[in-house]
Design a protein around this motif. Structure first.
Motif, mmCIF file in Angstrom:
data_model
loop_
_atom_site.group_PDB
_atom_site.id
_atom_site.type_symbol
_atom_site.label_atom_id
_atom_site.label_comp_id
_atom_site.label_asym_id
_atom_site.label_seq_id
_atom_site.Cartn_x
_atom_site.Cartn_y
_atom_site.Cartn_z
ATOM 1 N N GLY A 1 0.788 -1.229 0.000
ATOM 2 C CA GLY A 1 0.000 0.000 0.000
ATOM 3 C C GLY A 1 0.819 1.278 0.000
ATOM 4 N N VAL A 2 2.090 1.193 -0.401
ATOM 5 C CA VAL A 2 2.904 2.418 -0.400
ATOM 6 C C VAL A 2 2.532 3.306 -1.589
ATOM 7 C CG1 VAL A 2 4.844 1.234 0.691
ATOM 8 C CG2 VAL A 2 4.818 1.505 -1.784
ATOM 9 N N GLN A 3 2.882 4.571 -1.474
ATOM 10 C CA GLN A 3 2.703 5.508 -2.577
ATOM 11 C C GLN A 3 3.816 5.266 -3.603
ATOM 12 O OE1 GLN A 3 0.157 7.774 -2.656
ATOM 13 N NE2 GLN A 3 -0.509 6.741 -0.780
ATOM 14 N N PRO A 4 3.483 4.967 -4.840
ATOM 15 C CA PRO A 4 4.530 4.732 -5.852
ATOM 16 C C PRO A 4 5.477 5.929 -5.973
ATOM 17 C CG PRO A 4 2.368 4.169 -6.736
ATOM 18 C CD PRO A 4 2.127 4.802 -5.400
ATOM 19 N N GLY A 5 4.978 7.123 -5.685
ATOM 20 C CA GLY A 5 5.803 8.327 -5.770
ATOM 21 C C GLY A 5 6.935 8.350 -4.762
#
Ligand code: C2E
Ligand code: MG
Ligand code: MG
Length: 268
Positions: free
Chosen positions: A127-131
Motif C-alpha cells: 500500500g505504499v505511494q509509488p511516488g
C-alpha cells in the motif's frame, strides 16, 4: 586461479545462499541519502545483507553475481522489494511521510517478463505511494535491448515510480544510451567520489558527471561520501544529494528510525 576451484567456490556460495534464503538469514539495511541544499534525508537505499552460519557477513559484491548467474536473484530481489516497501510503510507510520525508498534491481530481474507484475504486486500488498519508490538500475540493463529498456522505464514512470542510474561511469557507459534512459537520478560511483580533491582522473570524471546529469534533466547523487572535503567540492559542483559513511552507514530499520529522529540538518 584454476577453473575448477572457482566453480567449486561458486557452487559453495550458491548452496549457502539458497540455505540462507530458506532460513531467513538474509536481511535488508537502509542508508540515508541527504539533500545538500537542506541537509535533510530525502531518501534511503535498501541494501541486502547475508550473515552466514559462521556469523561472518558475505559481501553483496560476492554473492549477488552468483545469485544473478543462477537466477536466484529473481526470488531474492522480489523479497528485497517487498521488504523495502514494507519498511517504507513503517517509516510513514513513524511520521516520515515524504521519504523515498530506493531499491536495487538487477538486470536479470529487470529482464523477467513478469517484472512489472512483481512490482505491482509489491505495491498493492504494501500500500505504499509509488511516488515514494525509486528503482536503481545500472547501465548493464542495456543487454536486454535499449528499446525494451526504454519501454519498461516508461511503464515504471507511468506508475509514478522514480528511476536512478547506479554506479554511473563504471560500466560500458554510452552517452547515447544515457540519453535514451528516462531516469530521474544519476548516481556517481564511489570510485570517482573518493578521487575528489586529488589530481586523479576519477576526480575529473566526477566533476563532469554533475553537469552531464543536469543537462539530461536528472538530479545527481554522489555515493560513498566519506569526508567533509568531498562534500565541499560536491556542493561547489552543484551536486544535489550525497550518501556515504560520513552521514550514516547502512542501518537496520530500528537504527534508521533512531537516526532519522535524532538527525537535525546542519544550520536548520
Ligand atoms: P550500490 O547499489 O552501488 O550500493 C552502494 C554500496 O556502497 C553499498 O555496498 C554501500 O554499503 C557502500 N557504501 C555506502 N557508503 C559508503 C562509504 O562511504 N564508503 C564505502 N567504502 N562504501 C560505502 P554494499 O551494501 O556492500 O553493496 C554492494 C553492491 O551490491 C551494491 O552497490 C549493489 O550493486 C549490490 N546490492 C546490494 N543490495 C542489493 C539488492 O538488494 N539487489 C541487487 N540487485 N543488488 C544489490
Ligand atoms: Mg545502489
Ligand atoms: Mg552504486
Amino acid at each position: 586461479v584454476e577453473v575448477g576451484v572457482v566453480t567449486r567456490e561458486r557452487t559453495r556460495l550458491l548452496h549457502g545462499l539458497h540455505r540462507a534464503f530458506d532460513l531467513e538469514r538474509l536481511f535488508v539495511v537502509y542508508q540515508p541519502q541527504i539533500c545538500l541544499r537542506t541537509g535533510r534525508a530525502n531518501g534511503v537505499e535498501a541494501l541486502l545483507r547475508w550473515r552466514a552460519e559462521d556469523g561472518q557477513f558475505v559481501p553483496p559484491d560476492q554473492f549477488i553475481p552468483v545469485a544473478e548467474q543462477s537466477g536466484l536473484i529473481v526470488a531474492i530481489g522480489a523479497w528485497v522489494l517487498r521488504t523495502a516497501l514494507h519498511a517504507l510503510e513503517q517509516l510513514r507510520a513513524a511520521g516520515h511521510t515524504d521519504i523515498r525508498m530506493a531499491v536495487n534491481v538487477s538486470s536479470v530481474q529487470f529482464s523477467q517478463a513478469n517484472f512489472l507484475d512483481v512490482l505491482d504486486e509489491a505495491l498493492r500488498d504494501t500500500g505504499v505511494q509509488p511516488g515514494q519508490v525509486e528503482l536503481e538500475i545500472t547501465e548493464s540493463v542495456a543487454v536486454i535491448g535499449m528499446e525494451r529498456v526504454a519501454r519498461l522505464l516508461r511503464d515504471i514512470k507511468d506508475r509514478g515510480i522514480a528511476v536512478a542510474i547506479d554506479d554511473f561511469g563504471t560500466g560500458f557507459s554510452s552517452l547515447s544510451y544515457l540519453d535514451q534512459l528516462p531516469a530521474d537520478r544519476l548516481k556517481i560511483d564511489r570510485a570517482f567520489v573518493s578521487s575528489l580533491g586529488s589530481e586523479r582522473l576519477g576526480a575529473r570524471i566526477a566533476e563532469m558527471i554533475v553537469p552531464l546529469g543536469h543537462q539530461l534533466g536528472m538530479q545527481v547523487l554522489a555515493e560513498g561520501v566519506e569526508t567533509q572535503a568531498q562534500v565541499d567540492i560536491l556542493r561547489q559542483l552543484g551536486c544535489d544529494e550525497v550518501q556515504g559513511y560520513l552521514y550514516a552507514r547502512p542501518l537496520p530499520l530500528a537504527e534508521l528510525l533512531d537516526w532519522l529522529a535524532s538527525h537535525r540538518p546542519a544550520g536548520a
